[in-house]
Design an enzyme around this catalytic site. Structure first.
Site, short mmCIF file in Angstrom:
data_model
loop_
_atom_site.label_atom_id
_atom_site.label_comp_id
_atom_site.label_asym_id
_atom_site.label_seq_id
_atom_site.Cartn_x
_atom_site.Cartn_y
_atom_site.Cartn_z
N GLY A 10 0.73 -1.10 -0.03
CA GLY A 10 -0.10 -0.08 -0.01
C GLY A 10 1.01 1.18 -0.13
O GLY A 10 2.13 1.16 0.05
N SER A 143 3.50 10.88 9.58
CA SER A 143 4.19 10.48 8.44
C SER A 143 3.27 10.23 7.45
O SER A 143 2.86 8.82 6.91
CB SER A 143 5.16 9.41 8.66
OG SER A 143 4.38 8.24 9.34
N ALA A 145 2.60 9.08 3.76
CA ALA A 145 3.25 8.41 2.64
C ALA A 145 3.82 9.05 1.73
O ALA A 145 5.02 9.23 1.20
CB ALA A 145 2.57 7.27 2.15
N LYS A 196 -5.89 8.17 16.67
CA LYS A 196 -5.93 9.52 15.90
C LYS A 196 -6.75 9.41 14.83
O LYS A 196 -7.16 10.23 14.22
CB LYS A 196 -4.49 10.07 15.79
CG LYS A 196 -3.41 9.01 15.13
CD LYS A 196 -3.63 9.10 13.56
CE LYS A 196 -2.68 8.14 13.00
NZ LYS A 196 -2.40 8.46 11.87
N ASP A 255 1.03 13.23 15.51
CA ASP A 255 0.60 12.35 14.49
C ASP A 255 -0.98 12.88 14.30
O ASP A 255 -1.46 12.63 13.32
CB ASP A 255 0.78 11.08 14.99
CG ASP A 255 0.46 9.82 13.65
OD1 ASP A 255 0.25 10.35 12.54
OD2 ASP A 255 0.51 8.81 13.97
N ARG A 266 -6.47 10.14 4.50
CA ARG A 266 -7.77 9.22 4.17
C ARG A 266 -8.89 9.50 5.07
O ARG A 266 -10.08 9.49 4.88
CB ARG A 266 -7.31 8.02 3.92
CG ARG A 266 -6.42 7.68 2.76
CD ARG A 266 -6.20 6.14 2.40
NE ARG A 266 -5.73 5.53 3.64
CZ ARG A 266 -4.41 5.53 3.78
NH1 ARG A 266 -3.72 5.74 3.21
NH2 ARG A 266 -3.93 4.79 5.05
N ASN A 267 -8.69 9.68 6.32
CA ASN A 267 -9.47 9.50 7.37
C ASN A 267 -10.34 10.79 7.40
O ASN A 267 -11.38 11.12 7.52
CB ASN A 267 -8.98 9.19 8.74
CG ASN A 267 -8.53 7.90 8.74
OD1 ASN A 267 -9.16 7.06 8.92
ND2 ASN A 267 -7.19 7.81 8.62
N LEU A 299 -9.07 3.39 2.14
CA LEU A 299 -9.15 2.59 3.19
C LEU A 299 -9.11 3.78 4.45
O LEU A 299 -8.15 4.07 5.02
CB LEU A 299 -7.97 1.72 3.51
CG LEU A 299 -7.95 1.04 4.85
CD1 LEU A 299 -9.42 0.30 4.92
CD2 LEU A 299 -6.73 -0.21 4.95
#
EC number: 1.1.1.94
Length: 345
Positions: A10, A143, A145, A196, A255, A266-267, A299
């Site tokens: 991923g 972090s 990606a 988080k 974070d 994404r969240n 995701l």
């Protein structure tokens, strides 16, 4: 230089593999999908991390055992929903059986069990050989990606009850923009990494509502961040976090901040989509959402973690207004806008 096997191609696993390969390590990465493997090996790109070209010493395979075989380091980056079953496939690899590979974990979240939700490390200690107990390294921090792949300066925590293994991963990962720090608080770092994402979904909902609101703004979002951090601390203490400073470190507040505020999150995106795209309409409840989560197209790990945090909250009697309010939204028990209004008031 070291030999590294990355289990999971991923975005996050691929970004870490790219960074390690660019530092001169020989890196093999496992992907379930043959087309992803072919793309990495022929085009040196990955659709899960678009826009980047990888060095030729990053090789991909669908043969998970060959990726794990004879590696000095193994990094687990599969989603929490599939992590235990994925790791079970490499248990008969000799360097796993004898414990000669040092294992690090990037996966965030909780894993269900008969006794209730468990943290990632605790679960893997039950799956892996006994020699890995108290020796696994959990790696987390602010972090995204995409920025790691850009080699932008990023801080990580390598948490382990085995200080030598933490240092091994600290030395392996450092460089190419990565600053890595050691921690003994394995539980606290894991809770921060998982919880988080739940707060970030709630943040995305509030952020979307604030676009057309006369009463919600930046001040409200900072209020949510602070309250969310408080809930993360509450969960961490209840689950056995050992160091209070974990929650005000890059693992905690760092974070949380980047996950909520970054355009790559994404969240946060999922929270936006709940309001702006009515993305929950096609799901009957949270279990249905989790079972069909691939239909979302990305995701949102916070949705899965929310279910388990709700269970932890109920079993331990924790007061978690944000996490439990999000649970009501995802489980189709209440409308998002009315829940936010009630929560603020």
């Amino acid at each position: 230089m070291s030999s590294v096997g990355v289990i999971g191609a991923g975005a996050w696993g691929t970004a870490m593999a790219k960074s390690l390969a660019e530092a001169g390590n020989q890196v093999d990465i496992w992907a379930l999908e043959q087309d992803v493997v072919d793309e990495i090996n022929t085009k040196h790109t990955n659709r899960f991390l678009p826009g980047f070209v990888f060095p030729e010493n990053l090789k991909a395979s669908t043969d998970i055992k060959s990726v794990a075989k004879d590696k000095e380091f193994i990094i687990l980056a599969s989603p929490s929903l599939f992590l235990a079953s994925t790791v079970a496939k490499i248990l008969d690899v000799e360097n796993i059986k004898n414990g000669s590979s040092t294992i690090g974990i990037l996966t965030k979240g909780f894993i269900p069990s008969a006794g209730g939700p468990k943290l990632i490390v605790e679960t893997l200690e039950e799956v892996l050989p006994e020699c890995y107990k108290k020796c696994l390294v959990y790696i987390a921090g602010p972090s995204h990606a995409e920025e790691v792949a850009m080699n932008k300066v990023t801080g990580l925590i390598a948490a382990s009850e085995n200080p030598k293994n933490s240092i091994k991963f600290r030395e392996l990962l450092k460089g190419r923009g990565l600053l890595v720090y050691s921690s003994l608080d394995v539980v606290g770092v894991q809770v921060c990494a998982a919880a988080k994402n739940v707060v970030a979904v709630a943040y995305g909902i509030l952020d979307a509502i604030a676009e057309d609101s006369k009463i919600f703004g930046d001040n409200t979002q900072s209020l949510l961040l602070a309250a969310g951090l408080n809930e993360i601390q509450t969960i961490g203490r209840a689950m056995g976090a050992t160091h209070e400073e974990t929650f005000v470190s890059i693992s905690g507040v760092g974070d949380l901040d980047v996950t909520c505020r970054s355009k790559y999150g994404r969240n946060r995106r999922f929270g936006h989509d709940i309001i702006n795209k009515n993305i929950l309409d096609k799901f009957s409840n949270l279990d249905d959402l989790i079972n069909r989560i691939s239909e979302i197209g990305y995701l949102p790990e916070g949705a899965v973690a929310c279910k388990y945090i709700h269970q932890i909250s109920e079993s331990k009697g924790l007061k978690l207004p944000i996490c439990n309010s999000l649970y009501k939204i995802l489980n189709k028990e209440a409308d998002a806008k009315s829940v936010v209004d009630a929560l603020i008031n």
